[in-house]
Scaffold this motif. Structure first.
Motif, PDB file in Angstrom:
ATOM      1  N   LYS A   1      -6.503   4.060  -5.736  1.00 18.41           N
ATOM      2  CA  LYS A   1      -7.126   3.145  -4.784  1.00 18.41           C
ATOM      3  C   LYS A   1      -6.664   3.464  -3.381  1.00 18.41           C
ATOM      4  CE  LYS A   1      -8.354  -0.562  -6.363  1.00 18.41           C
ATOM      5  NZ  LYS A   1      -9.569  -1.086  -6.933  1.00 18.41           N
ATOM      6  N   LYS A   2      -7.686   3.985  -2.745  1.00 15.50           N
ATOM      7  CA  LYS A   2      -7.493   4.529  -1.508  1.00 15.50           C
ATOM      8  C   LYS A   2      -7.785   3.105  -0.400  1.00 15.50           C
ATOM      9  CE  LYS A   2      -8.901   7.835   2.130  1.00 15.50           C
ATOM     10  NZ  LYS A   2      -9.722   8.974   2.214  1.00 15.50           N
ATOM     11  N   MET A   3      -6.882   2.713   0.296  1.00 11.22           N
ATOM     12  CA  MET A   3      -7.288   1.704   1.231  1.00 11.22           C
ATOM     13  C   MET A   3      -8.264   2.040   2.523  1.00 11.22           C
ATOM     14  SD  MET A   3      -4.753  -0.837   3.466  1.00 11.22           S
ATOM     15  CE  MET A   3      -4.462   0.430   4.859  1.00 11.22           C
TER      16      MET A   3
ATOM     17  N   THR B   1      -3.950   9.821  -8.009  1.00 10.30           N
ATOM     18  CA  THR B   1      -4.244   9.276  -9.305  1.00 10.30           C
ATOM     19  C   THR B   1      -2.911   9.251 -10.315  1.00 10.30           C
ATOM     20  OG1 THR B   1      -5.322  11.483 -10.090  1.00 10.30           O
ATOM     21  CG2 THR B   1      -6.648   9.603  -9.245  1.00 10.30           C
TER      22      THR B   1
ATOM     23  N   ASP C   1       2.167   3.440   3.689  1.00 13.12           N
ATOM     24  CA  ASP C   1       1.156   4.324   3.267  1.00 13.12           C
ATOM     25  C   ASP C   1       1.317   5.701   4.152  1.00 13.12           C
ATOM     26  OD1 ASP C   1       0.638   2.653   5.568  1.00 13.12           O
ATOM     27  OD2 ASP C   1      -1.477   2.637   5.408  1.00 13.12           O
TER      28      ASP C   1
ATOM     29  N   TYR D   1      -0.682  -0.511  -4.708  1.00 21.72           N
ATOM     30  CA  TYR D   1      -1.798   0.040  -4.615  1.00 21.72           C
ATOM     31  C   TYR D   1      -1.497   1.612  -4.290  1.00 21.72           C
ATOM     32  CZ  TYR D   1      -4.662  -4.153  -5.476  1.00 21.72           C
ATOM     33  OH  TYR D   1      -4.904  -5.257  -6.057  1.00 21.72           O
ATOM     34  N   GLU D   2      -2.044   2.566  -4.942  1.00 25.64           N
ATOM     35  CA  GLU D   2      -1.686   3.932  -4.613  1.00 25.64           C
ATOM     36  C   GLU D   2      -2.784   4.814  -4.701  1.00 25.64           C
ATOM     37  OE1 GLU D   2      -0.647   7.695  -3.399  1.00 25.64           O
ATOM     38  OE2 GLU D   2       0.899   6.073  -3.530  1.00 25.64           O
ATOM     39  N   GLN D   3      -3.235   5.607  -3.603  1.00 23.80           N
ATOM     40  CA  GLN D   3      -4.406   6.135  -3.587  1.00 23.80           C
ATOM     41  C   GLN D   3      -4.491   7.505  -4.464  1.00 23.80           C
ATOM     42  OE1 GLN D   3      -5.476   8.065   0.020  1.00 23.80           O
ATOM     43  NE2 GLN D   3      -3.499   9.168   0.479  1.00 23.80           N
TER      44      GLN D   3
ATOM     45  N   ILE E   1       1.126  -1.315   0.064  1.00 26.21           N
ATOM     46  CA  ILE E   1      -0.017   0.015  -0.102  1.00 26.21           C
ATOM     47  C   ILE E   1       0.831   1.292   0.078  1.00 26.21           C
ATOM     48  CG2 ILE E   1      -1.752   1.163   1.095  1.00 26.21           C
ATOM     49  CD1 ILE E   1      -2.640  -1.603  -0.017  1.00 26.21           C
TER      50      ILE E   1
ATOM     51  N   PHE F   1     -10.732  -1.065  -0.462  1.00 28.61           N
ATOM     52  CA  PHE F   1     -10.437  -0.074  -0.770  1.00 28.61           C
ATOM     53  C   PHE F   1     -11.661   0.724  -1.037  1.00 28.61           C
ATOM     54  CE2 PHE F   1      -7.207  -2.747  -2.585  1.00 28.61           C
ATOM     55  CZ  PHE F   1      -6.010  -2.182  -2.400  1.00 28.61           C
ATOM     56  N   ALA F   2     -11.855   2.206  -0.868  1.00 29.94           N
ATOM     57  CA  ALA F   2     -12.844   3.042  -0.942  1.00 29.94           C
ATOM     58  C   ALA F   2     -13.927   2.838  -1.919  1.00 29.94           C
ATOM     59  CB  ALA F   2     -12.076   4.350  -1.051  1.00 29.94           C
ATOM     60  N   ASP F   3     -13.505   2.234  -3.056  1.00 31.62           N
ATOM     61  CA  ASP F   3     -14.148   1.892  -4.075  1.00 31.62           C
ATOM     62  C   ASP F   3     -14.973   0.272  -3.971  1.00 31.62           C
ATOM     63  OD1 ASP F   3     -12.146  -0.180  -4.805  1.00 31.62           O
ATOM     64  OD2 ASP F   3     -11.753   0.749  -6.607  1.00 31.62           O
TER      65      ASP F   3
END
Length: 386
Positions: free
Chosen positions: A123-125, A33, A154, A29-31, A6, A139-141
């Protein structure tokens, strides 16, 4: 074996490259964009450079790095040189030249080495949980991913750290604000191959060369936390804070671009020694958020990545044992660097004015021996510099 990492900052990407080198399947994964590093540049001291070399990036790092042949301290008010000395003894002792590097260029180098298209951006954890056989991130999605291990790189506000410790922690304001950016090299500010630092009144102004004929600069201004600031007003703020300072400082303020000058309130975190919970571990700023006063924050994250690789190389089939070995190898070293930076911060920024005045007097009789000895002591002790 699969690892989820993360954070696609320096620590996360270094860890991703390091684990891939030993055959681990990695997902990053990186929040955010897109690649937007915070800060203009970073000092990659010899221990950090050795980590990048170990990751197969020796040539690329050298191309990005500025050449620092000497170091000087200058009286910020009079402009008189307090001391000047060669960096060669340090290079000879530790076996590697350090490199100041533009942060965005270093970040891009690491992304390209890992594979930009392989990074999951946006991708925000929001949750991580350990299990008997796998650890899972949400993730937030609404999507999830599971792996044999999860590495939380993170950052300073780490959610992974909260999970590993079982509670949130409060960062400590270090007492000053750092303004930083890039300008073209200018001999009126400092020599093109020298790290020049102006000091006076508990404040600091510094320039160091990076590739492309540029200086990385920063101003340290002691002030209360949370002071209002309007982006784009750096020149006015700095002109007021450094009224009457030496011509080189005035020239730097004149040359900087206020629209691209960063302002960062400096905080750190008390060292802690629990970095692992089951299959979940922290790395980089999530594990050892530090002030930049000894330039070891990024380097320490790179050391984490190499230590993580060594731990899994020694224990390829046992995640818990490998993570425990990683934790044992890093917490004392990383925590020590946090406290060293905090101590240097207090002296530099006149937490005790008498101590800082004594330091200024020492600088006027310095031949480089004591300063270089201190820098070397920060460099040694990691996985590649023991």
């Amino acid at each position: 074996m699969k690892a989820v990492i993360i954070g696609a900052g320096m620590g996360g990407l270094s860890a991703a490259i390091a684990l891939r080198q030993i055959g681990v399947d990695v997902e990053v994964y990186e929040q955010v964009t897109e690649n937007k590093p915070v800060g203009a540049a970073i000092s990659v001291w010899s221990n950090g450079v050795k980590c990048l070399n170990h990751l197969g990036l020796e040539h690329e790092t050298a191309e990005l790095g500025g050449i620092v042949d000497s170091m000087s301290y200058v009286d910020g008010l009079t402009g008189d040189t307090m001391c000047r000395f060669s960096m060669q003894p340090l290079i000879d002792e530790v076996g590697q030249r350090p490199y100041p590097v533009a942060r965005a260029e270093l970040q891009l180098m690491l992304m390209q080495a890992y594979g930009i298209d392989d990074i999951h951006f946006g991708k925000k954890m929001v949750r991580v949980v350990d299990g008997d056989d796998v650890a899972t991130v949400e993730f937030a999605d609404g999507t999830t991913d599971s792996a044999d291990l999860v590495i939380g790189a993170d950052g300073a506000r780490s959610l992974t750290r909260d999970y590993v410790l079982g509670h949130p922690v409060q960062r400590r304001y270090a007492g000053y604000v750092n303004f930083n950016g890039l300008v073209d090299i200018d001999d009126e500010i400092g020599p093109a191959t020298e790290w020049t630092t102006y000091v006076a009144d508990g404040k600091r102004v510094s320039v160091m060369p990076i590739a492309g004929g540029r200086f990385y600069f920063f101003f340290d201004v002691p002030m209360p936390e949370g002071m209002p600031y309007e982006r784009g007003t750096a020149r006015e703020v700095l002109s007021e804070s450094f009224t009457g300072w030496a011509p080189g400082v005035a020239r730097l303020i004149e040359k900087l671009d206020p629209s691209t000058t960063n302002r960062v309130e400096i905080l750190d975190l008390d060292p802690f020694h629990t970095w692992v919970r089951g299959r979940v571990a922290v790395l980089g700023d999530a594990a050892h958020n530090t002030t930049p006063d000894i330039g070891q924050g990024g380097c320490s994250a790179m050391e984490d990545a190499v230590a993580l690789q060594f731990a899994f190389n020694d224990h390829p089939d046992d995640v818990q044992t490998a993570l425990a070995a990683y934790e044992r190898s890093r917490t004392e070293r990383a925590g020590d660097l946090v406290l060293r930076a905090r101590k240097r911060c207090d002296v530099t920024h006149a937490k005790d004015p008498e101590v800082t005045a004594a330091w200024y007097d020492e600088l006027r009789s310095e031949d480089g021996t004591r300063i270089l000895r201190g820098i070397v002591s920060n460099i040694v002790g990691g996985p590649l510099t023991s």
